[in-house]
Design a protein around this motif. Sequence first.
Motif, PDB file in Angstrom:
ATOM      1  N   GLY A 175       0.799  -1.257  -0.089  1.00  0.00           N
ATOM      2  CA  GLY A 175       0.039  -0.099   0.154  1.00  0.00           C
ATOM      3  C   GLY A 175       0.767   1.287  -0.013  1.00  0.00           C
ATOM      4  N   TYR A 176       1.766   1.208   0.868  1.00  0.00           N
ATOM      5  CA  TYR A 176       2.740   2.375   0.913  1.00  0.00           C
ATOM      6  C   TYR A 176       3.459   2.637  -0.660  1.00  0.00           C
ATOM      7  CZ  TYR A 176       2.705   4.015   5.502  1.00  0.00           C
ATOM      8  OH  TYR A 176       2.292   4.578   6.958  1.00  0.00           O
ATOM      9  N   ALA A 177       3.809   1.651  -1.258  1.00  0.00           N
ATOM     10  CA  ALA A 177       4.433   1.521  -2.496  1.00  0.00           C
ATOM     11  C   ALA A 177       3.676   2.298  -3.520  1.00  0.00           C
ATOM     12  CB  ALA A 177       4.964   0.433  -3.101  1.00  0.00           C
ATOM     13  N   THR A 178       2.155   1.763  -3.645  1.00  0.00           N
ATOM     14  CA  THR A 178       1.333   2.355  -4.454  1.00  0.00           C
ATOM     15  C   THR A 178       1.066   3.635  -4.460  1.00  0.00           C
ATOM     16  OG1 THR A 178      -0.553   1.639  -3.359  1.00  0.00           O
ATOM     17  CG2 THR A 178       0.072   0.200  -4.935  1.00  0.00           C
ATOM     18  N   ALA A 179       0.950   4.223  -3.100  1.00  0.00           N
ATOM     19  CA  ALA A 179       0.966   5.496  -2.791  1.00  0.00           C
ATOM     20  C   ALA A 179       2.117   6.321  -3.178  1.00  0.00           C
ATOM     21  CB  ALA A 179       0.444   5.849  -1.259  1.00  0.00           C
ATOM     22  N   ALA A 180       3.225   5.895  -2.720  1.00  0.00           N
ATOM     23  CA  ALA A 180       4.570   6.555  -2.919  1.00  0.00           C
ATOM     24  C   ALA A 180       4.717   6.734  -4.775  1.00  0.00           C
ATOM     25  CB  ALA A 180       5.646   5.879  -2.401  1.00  0.00           C
ATOM     26  N   ALA A 181       4.369   5.585  -5.255  1.00  0.00           N
ATOM     27  CA  ALA A 181       4.478   5.790  -6.787  1.00  0.00           C
ATOM     28  C   ALA A 181       3.547   6.946  -7.155  1.00  0.00           C
ATOM     29  CB  ALA A 181       3.863   4.392  -7.426  1.00  0.00           C
ATOM     30  N   ALA A 182       2.244   6.759  -6.889  1.00  0.00           N
ATOM     31  CA  ALA A 182       1.448   8.036  -7.053  1.00  0.00           C
ATOM     32  C   ALA A 182       1.877   9.479  -6.994  1.00  0.00           C
ATOM     33  CB  ALA A 182       0.068   7.806  -6.595  1.00  0.00           C
ATOM     34  N   PHE A 183       2.802   9.799  -5.681  1.00  0.00           N
ATOM     35  CA  PHE A 183       3.231  10.926  -5.319  1.00  0.00           C
ATOM     36  C   PHE A 183       4.552  11.209  -6.192  1.00  0.00           C
ATOM     37  CE2 PHE A 183       2.030   9.530  -0.687  1.00  0.00           C
ATOM     38  CZ  PHE A 183       0.620   9.813  -0.811  1.00  0.00           C
ATOM     39  N   GLU A 184       5.058  10.226  -6.713  1.00  0.00           N
ATOM     40  CA  GLU A 184       6.106  10.601  -7.843  1.00  0.00           C
ATOM     41  C   GLU A 184       5.564  10.611  -9.300  1.00  0.00           C
ATOM     42  OE1 GLU A 184       9.305  10.977  -7.167  1.00  0.00           O
ATOM     43  OE2 GLU A 184       9.325  10.740  -5.084  1.00  0.00           O
ATOM     44  N   GLN A 185       4.499  10.353  -9.355  1.00  0.00           N
ATOM     45  CA  GLN A 185       3.546  10.453 -10.694  1.00  0.00           C
ATOM     46  C   GLN A 185       4.408   9.191 -11.567  1.00  0.00           C
ATOM     47  OE1 GLN A 185       1.039  13.174 -12.162  1.00  0.00           O
ATOM     48  NE2 GLN A 185       1.001  12.498 -10.068  1.00  0.00           N
ATOM     49  N   VAL A 186       4.436   8.291 -11.186  1.00  0.00           N
ATOM     50  CA  VAL A 186       4.829   6.962 -11.487  1.00  0.00           C
ATOM     51  C   VAL A 186       3.585   5.963 -11.368  1.00  0.00           C
ATOM     52  CG1 VAL A 186       6.385   4.848 -11.288  1.00  0.00           C
ATOM     53  CG2 VAL A 186       7.184   7.193 -10.849  1.00  0.00           C
ATOM     54  N   ASP A 187       3.413   5.506 -12.809  1.00  0.00           N
ATOM     55  CA  ASP A 187       2.154   4.360 -12.664  1.00  0.00           C
ATOM     56  C   ASP A 187       2.770   3.158 -12.147  1.00  0.00           C
ATOM     57  OD1 ASP A 187      -0.163   5.826 -14.177  1.00  0.00           O
ATOM     58  OD2 ASP A 187       1.397   6.111 -15.584  1.00  0.00           O
ATOM     59  N   SER A 188       1.511   2.604 -11.452  1.00  0.00           N
ATOM     60  CA  SER A 188       1.811   1.033 -10.738  1.00  0.00           C
ATOM     61  C   SER A 188       0.548   0.381 -11.079  1.00  0.00           C
ATOM     62  CB  SER A 188       2.011   1.496  -9.397  1.00  0.00           C
ATOM     63  OG  SER A 188       1.034   1.824  -8.697  1.00  0.00           O
ATOM     64  N   THR A 189       0.940  -0.908 -10.948  1.00  0.00           N
ATOM     65  CA  THR A 189      -0.306  -1.967 -11.121  1.00  0.00           C
ATOM     66  C   THR A 189       0.047  -3.004 -10.134  1.00  0.00           C
ATOM     67  OG1 THR A 189      -0.091  -1.675 -13.389  1.00  0.00           O
ATOM     68  CG2 THR A 189      -1.360  -3.560 -12.761  1.00  0.00           C
ATOM     69  N   PRO A 190      -0.758  -3.103  -9.201  1.00  0.00           N
ATOM     70  CA  PRO A 190      -0.676  -4.165  -8.103  1.00  0.00           C
ATOM     71  C   PRO A 190      -1.200  -5.346  -8.567  1.00  0.00           C
ATOM     72  CG  PRO A 190      -1.878  -2.277  -7.152  1.00  0.00           C
ATOM     73  CD  PRO A 190      -1.835  -2.148  -8.468  1.00  0.00           C
ATOM     74  N   MET A 191      -0.517  -6.456  -8.418  1.00  0.00           N
ATOM     75  CA  MET A 191      -0.791  -7.667  -9.158  1.00  0.00           C
ATOM     76  C   MET A 191      -0.967  -8.877  -8.046  1.00  0.00           C
ATOM     77  SD  MET A 191       1.574  -7.985 -12.456  1.00  0.00           S
ATOM     78  CE  MET A 191       1.127  -6.531 -13.731  1.00  0.00           C
ATOM     79  N   GLU A 192      -2.092  -9.671  -7.754  1.00  0.00           N
ATOM     80  CA  GLU A 192      -2.169 -10.819  -7.337  1.00  0.00           C
ATOM     81  C   GLU A 192      -2.210 -12.175  -8.221  1.00  0.00           C
ATOM     82  OE1 GLU A 192      -3.842 -10.775  -2.859  1.00  0.00           O
ATOM     83  OE2 GLU A 192      -5.458 -10.477  -4.614  1.00  0.00           O
ATOM     84  N   GLY A 193      -2.637 -11.791  -9.482  1.00  0.00           N
ATOM     85  CA  GLY A 193      -2.788 -12.738 -10.591  1.00  0.00           C
ATOM     86  C   GLY A 193      -1.312 -13.245 -11.092  1.00  0.00           C
ATOM     87  N   PHE A 194      -1.010 -14.322 -10.421  1.00  0.00           N
ATOM     88  CA  PHE A 194       0.668 -14.805 -10.870  1.00  0.00           C
ATOM     89  C   PHE A 194       0.531 -16.183  -9.786  1.00  0.00           C
ATOM     90  CE2 PHE A 194       1.493 -12.581  -6.807  1.00  0.00           C
ATOM     91  CZ  PHE A 194       2.454 -13.035  -6.408  1.00  0.00           C
ATOM     92  N   SER A 195       1.380 -16.979 -10.582  1.00  0.00           N
ATOM     93  CA  SER A 195       1.671 -18.301  -9.740  1.00  0.00           C
ATOM     94  C   SER A 195       2.841 -18.156  -8.741  1.00  0.00           C
ATOM     95  CB  SER A 195       2.184 -19.412 -10.977  1.00  0.00           C
ATOM     96  OG  SER A 195       2.738 -20.323 -10.225  1.00  0.00           O
ATOM     97  N   PRO A 196       2.701 -18.153  -7.369  1.00  0.00           N
ATOM     98  CA  PRO A 196       3.748 -17.955  -6.463  1.00  0.00           C
ATOM     99  C   PRO A 196       4.832 -19.018  -6.724  1.00  0.00           C
ATOM    100  CG  PRO A 196       1.633 -17.445  -5.400  1.00  0.00           C
ATOM    101  CD  PRO A 196       1.487 -18.112  -6.830  1.00  0.00           C
ATOM    102  N   GLU A 197       4.360 -20.130  -7.121  1.00  0.00           N
ATOM    103  CA  GLU A 197       5.373 -21.410  -6.951  1.00  0.00           C
ATOM    104  C   GLU A 197       6.370 -20.975  -8.331  1.00  0.00           C
ATOM    105  OE1 GLU A 197       1.528 -22.718  -5.165  1.00  0.00           O
ATOM    106  OE2 GLU A 197       2.089 -21.643  -7.335  1.00  0.00           O
ATOM    107  N   ALA A 198       5.875 -20.599  -9.306  1.00  0.00           N
ATOM    108  CA  ALA A 198       6.839 -20.189 -10.638  1.00  0.00           C
ATOM    109  C   ALA A 198       7.777 -19.126 -10.183  1.00  0.00           C
ATOM    110  CB  ALA A 198       5.844 -20.002 -11.769  1.00  0.00           C
ATOM    111  N   VAL A 199       7.006 -18.080  -9.542  1.00  0.00           N
ATOM    112  CA  VAL A 199       7.999 -17.019  -9.333  1.00  0.00           C
ATOM    113  C   VAL A 199       9.018 -17.378  -8.221  1.00  0.00           C
ATOM    114  CG1 VAL A 199       7.990 -14.657  -8.276  1.00  0.00           C
ATOM    115  CG2 VAL A 199       6.141 -15.345  -9.922  1.00  0.00           C
ATOM    116  N   ASN A 200       8.556 -17.921  -7.224  1.00  0.00           N
ATOM    117  CA  ASN A 200       9.546 -18.460  -6.146  1.00  0.00           C
ATOM    118  C   ASN A 200      10.657 -19.426  -6.844  1.00  0.00           C
ATOM    119  OD1 ASN A 200       7.643 -17.385  -4.400  1.00  0.00           O
ATOM    120  ND2 ASN A 200       7.215 -19.166  -3.630  1.00  0.00           N
ATOM    121  N   ARG A 201      10.159 -20.087  -8.028  1.00  0.00           N
ATOM    122  CA  ARG A 201      11.150 -21.257  -8.594  1.00  0.00           C
ATOM    123  C   ARG A 201      12.306 -20.396  -9.353  1.00  0.00           C
ATOM    124  NH1 ARG A 201       8.010 -23.673 -11.203  1.00  0.00           N
ATOM    125  NH2 ARG A 201       8.407 -22.786 -13.126  1.00  0.00           N
ATOM    126  N   ILE A 202      11.885 -19.081 -10.133  1.00  0.00           N
ATOM    127  CA  ILE A 202      12.604 -18.371 -10.877  1.00  0.00           C
ATOM    128  C   ILE A 202      13.627 -17.660 -10.090  1.00  0.00           C
ATOM    129  CG2 ILE A 202      12.514 -16.409 -12.709  1.00  0.00           C
ATOM    130  CD1 ILE A 202       9.826 -17.821 -13.524  1.00  0.00           C
TER     131      ILE A 202
END
Length: 216
Positions: free
Chosen positions: A139-166
């Motif tokens: 939450g802090y990251a998304t707010a800070a990005a907005a204050f910096e005028q940087v776009d952000s996309t929070p994501m839960e749509g991913f495979s934790p197992e695959a990300v963990n492996r990589i």
Amino acid sequence: MKYLQDLDWRYAAKRMNGQAVPVAKLENIKEAIRLAPSSLGLQPYSIIVVEDAALREALSPAIFHQPQVKEGSALIIFAAWKDITEEQVDAYLANIAATRNIPVEGLGDFRKMILGAVSGKTPEQIFQWNARQAYIALGYATAAAAFEQVDSTPMEGFSPEAVNRILSLEEKGLSAVAVLALGFRDAEKDNMARAPKVRRPSKALFTHYENELATA
């Protein structure tokens, strides 16, 4: 109040234009993450920043080919600790002692309190508690990005197992719980870029109990 304007400006960008996020802005977002609160101040998570294009390409299938992964400038991966060990607690206490210039021996009661808070909990209960702390940092990251005028996309749509492996996270006692893509919106390709923000009205969202009790 500019921060409210910034929060109204931000949305979960669906397409990004490949422009790199300036180093200073990324560092400010990282510092906001570092300053985020967590229960007991323990920060039971690690933050992985992936700017390398080849690694983001490798991660793309694990994040279901969402275009922001490759079109953005960086991925911030929030990885929760899978456990809380005495060694991790002692490292935290040593940091407190060094930062505040106090003897670590004086933190004995706090040590007992932390270890008592996790004693008897299952590994899954501990992991879920740690994951909730990581979401505060998200939450802090998304707010800070907005204050910096940087776009952000929070994501839960991913495979934790695959990300963990990589990223070899399991070997480090970690598991990915959320991903934040950073970059700059491509307003021509993203049909949500100009759409008004939709949120519940304040009267539907907030309940002031003193008012409710006064009219009961």
